[in-house]
Design an enzyme around this catalytic site. Structure first.
Site, mmCIF file in Angstrom:
data_model
loop_
_atom_site.group_PDB
_atom_site.id
_atom_site.type_symbol
_atom_site.label_atom_id
_atom_site.label_comp_id
_atom_site.label_asym_id
_atom_site.label_seq_id
_atom_site.Cartn_x
_atom_site.Cartn_y
_atom_site.Cartn_z
ATOM 1 N N GLU A 1 -0.594 -2.286 5.053
ATOM 2 C CA GLU A 1 0.283 -2.237 6.233
ATOM 3 C C GLU A 1 0.151 -0.923 6.976
ATOM 4 O O GLU A 1 0.329 -0.864 8.194
ATOM 5 C CB GLU A 1 1.744 -2.457 5.799
ATOM 6 C CG GLU A 1 2.732 -2.548 6.956
ATOM 7 C CD GLU A 1 3.220 -1.205 7.465
ATOM 8 O OE1 GLU A 1 3.495 -1.095 8.678
ATOM 9 O OE2 GLU A 1 3.318 -0.252 6.668
ATOM 10 N N ASP B 1 0.808 -1.218 0.000
ATOM 11 C CA ASP B 1 0.000 0.000 0.000
ATOM 12 C C ASP B 1 0.843 1.271 0.000
ATOM 13 O O ASP B 1 1.962 1.317 0.495
ATOM 14 C CB ASP B 1 -0.955 0.017 1.191
ATOM 15 C CG ASP B 1 -0.273 -0.252 2.527
ATOM 16 O OD1 ASP B 1 0.745 -0.967 2.551
ATOM 17 O OD2 ASP B 1 -0.765 0.260 3.548
#
Length: 389
Positions: free
Chosen positions: A136, A78
């Site tokens: 994350e 991400d």
């Protein structure tokens, strides 16, 4: 093709992948195109692929010719809600979104590692799984959903790598035991009774209560935590009031707590809750607290950290291998380490000559792409070292 030419060719591919991902970032829990890109690349290598793991996660699997253990290697995917301010040809094309923590590099590193093992299956004893994890950066963390979806079933050991610009390129580091902190957040509301600034006797000043609480909370670490246990409590925001002559009815504040062990972590939570209630009561105000337990601490396995120092020293030389200090940033890799043994490792990616000087989560963040080859070599060595035992 000679070995050196192979590595040079791999580096070219990783740079190409990384720059494509940097141009096309996606924030946590929205990594649809990133996930498809990863899965398609793995399938083009001939790797068995499982899509939609815990949302947008992807797992690639390569089985060796000989039986053995299951090693998992993990990368996060991400990006962050930050505007990319770099003036470079591969700058983010998505307004307000950028890879400001190196996750685009992590994806490319793990793809490069998968490509290597897809061409060297005879070197594998057992099975290697390549986990590309979403989210994350945002609670509750993609690792939680990935684990719930069975990603760790049958896994014997797990390794993770983080590109780290505070370290110079070519240097690697890790630490046995607690290495990265647990990160918990709190949101406090204080409700008093507003009124005229010239008539305080008929009010309950929430701002006064909040100011006192800010100072009181600073004693949680200094007077309630063992001095030998690292801990941080920070008040990050405070809002109250609407005019210079009005006593504020409501005061809101928020902050974060960082710790390295569960006893200290839980003790600080209880102390914060108690202090908020008692300080509010002392000023006649009502209080509410939303306390969010975030990621637990990253605690590396002793034996697997020893493997890191052994393999890294053989690969890069002792002068390039360091013991990492304990760090206050958090990582949801911690959830994997609660389930199976493993090691989280830093790979130096800073280089002033390439303008890789900005901290992580900065709008000018970048890293030296040569670090990706260091990371691939480390992943390969750790996986082969474990499966060969």
């Amino acid at each position: 093709m000679t070995n050196n030419i192979w590595w040079e060719d791999l580096q070219i591919h990783m740079v190409e992948w990384r720059r494509h991902l940097h141009r096309n970032p996606e924030v946590s829990f929205h990594e649809e195109k990133t996930s498809s890109f990863v899965a398609d690349m793995l399938e083009s290598f001939g790797v068995e692929v499982r899509r939609h793991v815990g949302g947008h996660g992807v797992i690639g699997t390569i089985r060796g010719d000989k039986p053995g253990p299951v090693v998992m290697l993990r990368a996060d995917m991400d990006a962050l809600p930050i505007q990319d301010e770099k003036n470079i040809e591969y700058a983010s094309q998505q307004a307000g979104v950028m890879h400001a923590c190196g996750h685009d590099g992590h994806i490319s590193i793990l793809l490069g590692t998968a490509l290597y093992f897809s061409r060297h299956k005879k070197e594998i004893q057992g099975e290697i799984r390549f986990l590309f994890q979403p989210a994350e950066e945002l609670l509750p963390g993609g690792a939680v959903q990935v684990i719930a979806d069975g990603a760790l079933e049958g896994v014997d050991v797990i390794y993770g790598i983080h590109l780290w610009t505070p370290l110079p390129v070519g240097v690697v580091a890790s630490k046995a035991g607690p290495m990265m902190a647990a990160a918990d957040d709190f949101y406090i509301e204080i409700k008093g009774k507003g009124g005229h600034g010239g008539m305080p006797q008929s009010t309950i000043d929430s701002l006064i209560a909040g100011s006192a609480l800010v100072m009181q909370l600073q004693t949680v670490v200094s007077r309630s935590v063992d001095p030998l246990q690292p801990a941080v409590l920070t008040i990050g925001t405070i809002q109250a009031g609407s005019a210079q002559n009005v006593i504020a009815e409501q005061c809101k504040m928020s902050g974060t707590v960082r710790t390295f062990d569960e006893e200290t972590r839980n003790g600080m939570k209880e102390r914060v809750l108690t202090m908020v209630a008692q300080t509010g009561a002392a000023y006649g105000a009502e209080t509410q607290v939303k306390y969010i337990m975030g990621y637990p601490p990253v605690v590396n396995d002793e034996q697997e950290t020893e493997r890191f120092f052994r393999e890294a020293t053989e690969l890069f030389g002792a002068e390039r291998v360091q013991a990492s200090p304990m760090l206050m940033p958090a990582e949801d890799f911690a959830y994997y380490l609660q389930k199976v043994p493993g090691c989280f490792m830093f790979v130096g990616a800073g280089n002033p000559d390439k303008n890789a000087i900005y901290p992580h989560h900065h709008p000018m963040f970048d890293f030296d792409e040569d670090a990706m080859q260091t990371a691939v070599r480390l992943f390969i060595a750790m996986a082969k070292g474990y499966t060969a035992e």
